[in-house]
Design a protein around this motif. Structure first.
Motif, PDB file in Angstrom:
ATOM      1  N   ILE A 158     -27.675 -11.451  -1.441  1.00  0.00           N
ATOM      2  CA  ILE A 158     -26.677 -12.525  -1.451  1.00  0.00           C
ATOM      3  C   ILE A 158     -25.283 -11.932  -1.586  1.00  0.00           C
ATOM      4  O   ILE A 158     -24.348 -12.323  -0.880  1.00  0.00           O
ATOM      5  N   ALA A 159     -25.130 -10.969  -2.505  1.00  0.00           N
ATOM      6  CA  ALA A 159     -23.831 -10.323  -2.679  1.00  0.00           C
ATOM      7  C   ALA A 159     -23.381  -9.661  -1.379  1.00  0.00           C
ATOM      8  O   ALA A 159     -22.204  -9.737  -0.995  1.00  0.00           O
ATOM      9  N   ARG A 160     -24.306  -9.022  -0.688  1.00  0.00           N
ATOM     10  CA  ARG A 160     -23.969  -8.331   0.561  1.00  0.00           C
ATOM     11  C   ARG A 160     -23.437  -9.319   1.597  1.00  0.00           C
ATOM     12  O   ARG A 160     -22.419  -9.054   2.268  1.00  0.00           O
ATOM     13  N   GLU A 161     -24.099 -10.464   1.747  1.00  0.00           N
ATOM     14  CA  GLU A 161     -23.637 -11.455   2.722  1.00  0.00           C
ATOM     15  C   GLU A 161     -22.269 -12.009   2.344  1.00  0.00           C
ATOM     16  O   GLU A 161     -21.412 -12.229   3.205  1.00  0.00           O
ATOM     17  N   ARG A 162     -22.047 -12.219   1.060  1.00  0.00           N
ATOM     18  CA  ARG A 162     -20.726 -12.691   0.612  1.00  0.00           C
ATOM     19  C   ARG A 162     -19.650 -11.657   0.923  1.00  0.00           C
ATOM     20  O   ARG A 162     -18.545 -12.003   1.341  1.00  0.00           O
ATOM     21  N   LEU A 163     -19.955 -10.396   0.692  1.00  0.00           N
ATOM     22  CA  LEU A 163     -18.986  -9.332   0.947  1.00  0.00           C
ATOM     23  C   LEU A 163     -18.661  -9.223   2.430  1.00  0.00           C
ATOM     24  O   LEU A 163     -17.498  -9.046   2.804  1.00  0.00           O
ATOM     25  N   ILE A 164     -19.660  -9.336   3.275  1.00  0.00           N
ATOM     26  CA  ILE A 164     -19.421  -9.277   4.716  1.00  0.00           C
ATOM     27  C   ILE A 164     -18.486 -10.405   5.133  1.00  0.00           C
ATOM     28  O   ILE A 164     -17.501 -10.182   5.860  1.00  0.00           O
ATOM     29  N   ALA A 165     -18.774 -11.611   4.657  1.00  0.00           N
ATOM     30  CA  ALA A 165     -17.924 -12.757   4.992  1.00  0.00           C
ATOM     31  C   ALA A 165     -16.516 -12.571   4.462  1.00  0.00           C
ATOM     32  O   ALA A 165     -15.522 -12.884   5.143  1.00  0.00           O
ATOM     33  N   ARG A 166     -16.400 -12.019   3.263  1.00  0.00           N
ATOM     34  CA  ARG A 166     -15.076 -11.816   2.654  1.00  0.00           C
ATOM     35  C   ARG A 166     -14.261 -10.791   3.429  1.00  0.00           C
ATOM     36  O   ARG A 166     -13.073 -10.990   3.689  1.00  0.00           O
ATOM     37  N   HIS A 167     -14.888  -9.685   3.817  1.00  0.00           N
ATOM     38  CA  HIS A 167     -14.169  -8.634   4.538  1.00  0.00           C
ATOM     39  C   HIS A 167     -13.687  -9.128   5.901  1.00  0.00           C
ATOM     40  O   HIS A 167     -12.589  -8.781   6.344  1.00  0.00           O
ATOM     41  N   LEU A 168     -14.505  -9.927   6.561  1.00  0.00           N
ATOM     42  CA  LEU A 168     -14.096 -10.493   7.856  1.00  0.00           C
ATOM     43  C   LEU A 168     -12.923 -11.455   7.686  1.00  0.00           C
ATOM     44  O   LEU A 168     -11.958 -11.417   8.447  1.00  0.00           O
ATOM     45  N   LYS A 169     -13.010 -12.303   6.671  1.00  0.00           N
ATOM     46  CA  LYS A 169     -11.949 -13.291   6.439  1.00  0.00           C
ATOM     47  C   LYS A 169     -10.642 -12.615   6.051  1.00  0.00           C
ATOM     48  O   LYS A 169      -9.557 -13.047   6.463  1.00  0.00           O
ATOM     49  N   ALA A 170     -10.720 -11.543   5.261  1.00  0.00           N
ATOM     50  CA  ALA A 170      -9.514 -10.858   4.783  1.00  0.00           C
ATOM     51  C   ALA A 170      -8.940  -9.898   5.817  1.00  0.00           C
ATOM     52  O   ALA A 170      -7.872  -9.327   5.608  1.00  0.00           O
ATOM     53  N   GLY A 171      -9.639  -9.714   6.930  1.00  0.00           N
ATOM     54  CA  GLY A 171      -9.157  -8.792   7.940  1.00  0.00           C
ATOM     55  C   GLY A 171      -9.388  -7.339   7.611  1.00  0.00           C
ATOM     56  O   GLY A 171      -8.789  -6.452   8.230  1.00  0.00           O
ATOM     57  N   LEU A 172     -10.273  -7.072   6.648  1.00  0.00           N
ATOM     58  CA  LEU A 172     -10.591  -5.689   6.302  1.00  0.00           C
ATOM     59  C   LEU A 172     -11.579  -5.068   7.282  1.00  0.00           C
ATOM     60  O   LEU A 172     -11.802  -3.867   7.264  1.00  0.00           O
ATOM     61  N   ALA A 173     -12.174  -5.923   8.111  1.00  0.00           N
ATOM     62  CA  ALA A 173     -13.097  -5.455   9.145  1.00  0.00           C
ATOM     63  C   ALA A 173     -12.996  -6.395  10.337  1.00  0.00           C
ATOM     64  O   ALA A 173     -12.789  -7.601  10.171  1.00  0.00           O
ATOM     65  N   ASP A 174     -13.129  -5.830  11.544  1.00  0.00           N
ATOM     66  CA  ASP A 174     -13.014  -6.630  12.765  1.00  0.00           C
ATOM     67  C   ASP A 174     -14.349  -7.192  13.228  1.00  0.00           C
ATOM     68  O   ASP A 174     -14.386  -8.170  13.984  1.00  0.00           O
ATOM     69  N   THR A 175     -15.438  -6.558  12.825  1.00  0.00           N
ATOM     70  CA  THR A 175     -16.761  -6.983  13.273  1.00  0.00           C
ATOM     71  C   THR A 175     -17.690  -7.092  12.075  1.00  0.00           C
ATOM     72  O   THR A 175     -17.432  -6.502  11.015  1.00  0.00           O
ATOM     73  N   ARG A 176     -18.792  -7.806  12.275  1.00  0.00           N
ATOM     74  CA  ARG A 176     -19.782  -7.906  11.204  1.00  0.00           C
ATOM     75  C   ARG A 176     -20.331  -6.528  10.867  1.00  0.00           C
ATOM     76  O   ARG A 176     -20.568  -6.222   9.690  1.00  0.00           O
TER      77      ARG A 176
END
Length: 233
Positions: free
Chosen positions: A174-192
């Motif tokens: 669950i934490a991993r999925e939240r982190l992926i969503a957060r990084h995408l939203k914050a622009g820290l990553a361009d892709t999943r």
């Protein structure tokens, strides 16, 4: 979630009522990245202030203000590694954090004495000095951050300054999925894929280190999977 917050607010108010009037209650909320500790700390702070009859009695202080600046990371022997690992224990300034906690732990004075803490500006990705104002009337201070219950080095000194250690527990997936969503939203990553790589190579190993080196908390709060928690740290 609402019942958990209500119980924590009631517990904290009861604990505060047993303390001398010039003494603060210091609580830390820690957990692995993506656990929901930020939301929990904020909700309890809001709950305490909502039921207070004397104005704001509580304040939340995020550990994020003690990130080392990007310039400091760039001056490290391996700046690429330092920036890639931002969020790991060595990319924070625990000595300054310890000084703040010692300052707010001192007995309150008769006259108002403002104390300031840094915040973190996610737009510029750096701390902002003296951005959080701590009032003498705020007798419950809830600090939140990954490493506030860790037992090693200066972090251990910090953890032992708190009256209570709260730990937010969450399933790693669950934490991993939240982190992926957060990084995408914050622009820290361009892709999943890039967001997942950041979670797997930095955030989750940092959480593993905390768990392996943490002190026993006074309370363990199980993270729930609701929309608000899904957005939190």
């Amino acid at each position: 979630m609402e019942q958990v917050i209500k119980e924590l607010v009631e517990h904290t108010n009861q604990k505060l009522s047993t303390l001398p009037s010039k003494t603060r209650l210091l609580i830390s909320v820690s957990g692995i990245p993506g656990s929901g500790k930020t939301t929990l700390a904020r909700r309890v702070t809001e709950g305490l202030n909502a039921v207070s009859k004397i104005g704001d009695v509580a304040a939340m202080i995020p550990m994020d203000g003690y990130h080392l600046t990007r310039a400091t990371l760039s001056a490290m022997p391996d700046p690429i590694e330092a920036h890639a690992r931002r969020g790991a224990p060595f990319t924070f300034d625990p000595v300054s954090l310890k000084l703040l906690i010692q300052q707010v732990k001192a007995p309150l004075e008769e006259e108002e004495r403002l104390i300031y803490a840094p915040s973190f500006d996610h737009a510029i990705k750096d701390p902002v000095e003296d951005d959080i104002k701590i009032l003498s009337s705020q007798r419950v201070l809830i600090f939140e951050g990954n490493y506030l219950s860790m037992g090693t080095d200066v972090w251990g000194d910090i953890a032992r300054l708190f009256d209570e250690l709260w730990f937010v527990e969450v399933d790693r997936g669950i934490a991993r999925e939240r982190l992926i969503a957060r990084h995408l939203k914050a622009g820290l990553a361009d892709t999943r894929e890039a967001a997942a790589k950041r979670a797997d190579e930095n955030d989750l190993p940092n959480g593993d280190y905390l768990v392996a080196n943490g002190l026993k908390p006074h309370r363990v709060i199980r993270s729930v999977e609701d929309q608000e928690y899904a957005r939190s740290g």
